[in-house]
Design an enzyme around this catalytic site. Structure first.
Site, short mmCIF file in Angstrom:
data_model
loop_
_atom_site.label_atom_id
_atom_site.label_comp_id
_atom_site.label_asym_id
_atom_site.label_seq_id
_atom_site.Cartn_x
_atom_site.Cartn_y
_atom_site.Cartn_z
N ASP A 171 -1.23 1.94 -11.25
CA ASP A 171 -0.93 3.31 -10.78
C ASP A 171 0.56 3.62 -10.87
OD1 ASP A 171 -3.55 4.01 -10.17
OD2 ASP A 171 -3.43 3.17 -8.15
N SER B 89 -15.41 10.97 -11.80
CA SER B 89 -14.37 10.18 -12.46
C SER B 89 -14.25 10.55 -13.94
CB SER B 89 -14.69 8.69 -12.34
OG SER B 89 -13.78 7.95 -13.12
N GLN B 90 -13.01 10.70 -14.38
CA GLN B 90 -12.74 10.99 -15.80
C GLN B 90 -12.60 9.70 -16.59
OE1 GLN B 90 -12.54 14.04 -16.93
NE2 GLN B 90 -11.56 15.40 -15.46
N LYS C 64 -9.68 -0.30 -3.33
CA LYS C 64 -8.53 -0.97 -3.93
C LYS C 64 -8.05 -2.18 -3.12
CE LYS C 64 -6.91 3.03 -6.50
NZ LYS C 64 -5.80 3.92 -6.83
N GLY D 299 0.39 5.75 2.81
CA GLY D 299 -0.92 5.10 2.69
C GLY D 299 -1.01 4.31 1.39
N GLY D 300 -2.22 4.09 0.96
CA GLY D 300 -2.46 3.27 -0.23
C GLY D 300 -1.80 3.83 -1.48
N ALA D 301 -1.87 5.15 -1.66
CA ALA D 301 -1.30 5.76 -2.86
C ALA D 301 0.21 5.54 -2.91
CB ALA D 301 -1.63 7.25 -2.90
N THR E 290 -11.36 2.26 -7.73
CA THR E 290 -10.75 3.43 -7.11
C THR E 290 -11.19 3.53 -5.65
OG1 THR E 290 -10.29 5.78 -7.43
CG2 THR E 290 -12.51 5.06 -7.98
P1 ATR Z 1 -4.45 7.11 0.15
O1 ATR Z 1 -5.10 5.87 -0.36
O2 ATR Z 1 -4.88 8.38 -0.56
O3 ATR Z 1 -2.97 6.99 0.26
P2 ATR Z 1 -4.59 6.71 2.98
O4 ATR Z 1 -4.20 5.29 2.81
O5 ATR Z 1 -5.65 7.09 3.96
O6 ATR Z 1 -5.07 7.33 1.61
O7 ATR Z 1 -3.24 7.53 3.31
C1 ATR Z 1 -3.25 8.91 3.47
C2 ATR Z 1 -1.82 9.39 3.61
O8 ATR Z 1 -1.81 10.82 3.67
C3 ATR Z 1 -1.14 8.92 4.87
O9 ATR Z 1 0.24 8.78 4.61
C4 ATR Z 1 -1.41 10.08 5.83
O10 ATR Z 1 -0.50 10.17 6.90
P3 ATR Z 1 -0.72 9.29 8.25
O11 ATR Z 1 -0.26 7.90 7.90
O12 ATR Z 1 0.13 9.93 9.27
O13 ATR Z 1 -2.18 9.35 8.54
C5 ATR Z 1 -1.22 11.23 4.89
N1 ATR Z 1 -1.87 12.48 5.31
C6 ATR Z 1 -3.20 12.73 5.38
N2 ATR Z 1 -3.41 14.02 5.73
C7 ATR Z 1 -2.19 14.59 5.93
C8 ATR Z 1 -1.73 15.89 6.29
N3 ATR Z 1 -2.60 16.88 6.55
N4 ATR Z 1 -0.41 16.11 6.36
C9 ATR Z 1 0.46 15.13 6.09
N5 ATR Z 1 0.11 13.87 5.73
C10 ATR Z 1 -1.20 13.61 5.64
#
Ligand code: ATR
Length: 278
Positions: free
Chosen positions: A106, A19-20, A70, A133-135, A66
């Site tokens: 964020d 972490s930075q 979250k 996803g979460g991001a 992080t």
């Molecule tokens: P984060 O908190 O980083 O968003 P997350 O909630 O696990 O982590 O979500 C990961 C996201 O990246 C999801 O949208 C996932 O797609 P799925 O909902 O279909 O799982 C996407 N993702 C992960 N690996 C991927 C890949 N190789 N190609 C495309 N999308 C990917």
């Protein structure tokens, strides 16, 4: 128990070693004349609430949170900002006499980086957000408040994009789909919020999805250009940016929430970009 001489803050995550945030907040504090200490704390999986409680009990004033905590922080907070409530995720906790306040900086950090640091106006633009996803959830409200013409969420699992659409549809023109359905469409700004970059990969995107003069923005960053930044360059993006600016801006937003003072971010971004020790 001895009382710490300066206000205590920390970032909790797992992993956390790289972490930075401690360096960034130390520079912010030094430059704004604020007396605080900021540490990185590794928390065991399933142990967030206990660790946050203990940190608060020891006099801690606030936390950054992080991956992967979250959502735990969202549950832990007594009061949530509107943007954190919607995001379903909290990256900043403030401990006050009235309880624990949760916020998510964020999205505001991303919007500040685009608008202020890079002069990109989101109003009226066609936006494509990759990932659901979460991001992705963390940045949707601040993006929509900028009044883009439309925002499409595309995800490997199309259903998750559709679910997110429902959650945010009152804030603007949002739609969801899978990657294949992007064929024939083009966008002024494509934001990558997928985790594909962890494997140095990008989602499968059709030809022409980036408009002429379009921009690319990867919410991730690394020492080397990310796979998505490289893809943007290959597509002739006017700009292909990584998430370093967002990282520093979200930290500045947290710093402001805690201290009521805005730190200067540009020198910190430049120093990190050039690999200098802060
Ligand atoms: P984060 O908190 O980083 O968003 P997350 O909630 O696990 O982590 O979500 C990961 C996201 O990246 C999801 O949208 C996932 O797609 P799925 O909902 O279909 O799982 C996407 N993702 C992960 N690996 C991927 C890949 N190789 N190609 C495309 N999308 C990917």
């Amino acid at each position: 128990m001895t009382t710490p001489s300066s206000d205590q803050y920390a970032v909790m995550g797992n992993p956390i070693a790289h972490s930075q945030s401690p360096r960034i907040h130390a520079v912010f504090a030094a430059r704004t004349g604020q007396h605080l200490e900021y540490r990185a704390l590794l928390v065991e999986l399933g142990g967030f609430a206990a660790a946050a409680k203990a940190f608060r009990a020891s006099g801690g004033k606030g936390l950054n949170v992080t991956v992967p905590f979250k959502q735990d922080a969202w549950v832990f907070a007594d009061v949530l900002s509107a943007r954190a409530e919607r995001a379903g995720a909290v990256n900043t906790l403030s401990f006050g006499p009235a309880g624990v306040r949760g916020d998510n900086t964020d999205g505001p950090g991303l919007v500040r980086d685009l608008k202020i640091n890079h002069g990109f106006s989101l109003a009226g633009k066609r936006l494509l957000l990759l990932g659901a996803g979460g991001a992705a959830r963390g940045v949707l409200q601040p993006l929509l408040l900028e009044k883009p013409a439309q925002l499409v969420i595309a995800n490997r699992t199309a259903n998750k994009a559709l679910e997110l659409t429902l959650r945010f549809s009152d804030l603007g023109l949002v739609s969801g789909c899978g990657f294949a359905e992007l064929a024939g469409r083009s966008f002024d700004l494509i934001l990558n919020a997928t985790a594909a970059g962890l494997n140095d990969a990008i989602p499968p995107l059709p030809e022409g999805v980036l408009a002429a003069d379009g921009w690319c923005y990867d919410l991730m960053y690394g020492r080397k250009p990310t796979a998505f930044v490289r893809w943007g360059r290959e597509q002739g993006a006017a700009q292909a940016l990584d998430g370093l600016g967002m990282l520093v801006e979200q930290a500045a937003e947290s710093f402001y929430l805690w201290r009521g003072v805005w730190p200067e971010t540009q020198p910190v971004i430049e120093a990190l970009r050039n690999g200098h020790t802060l």
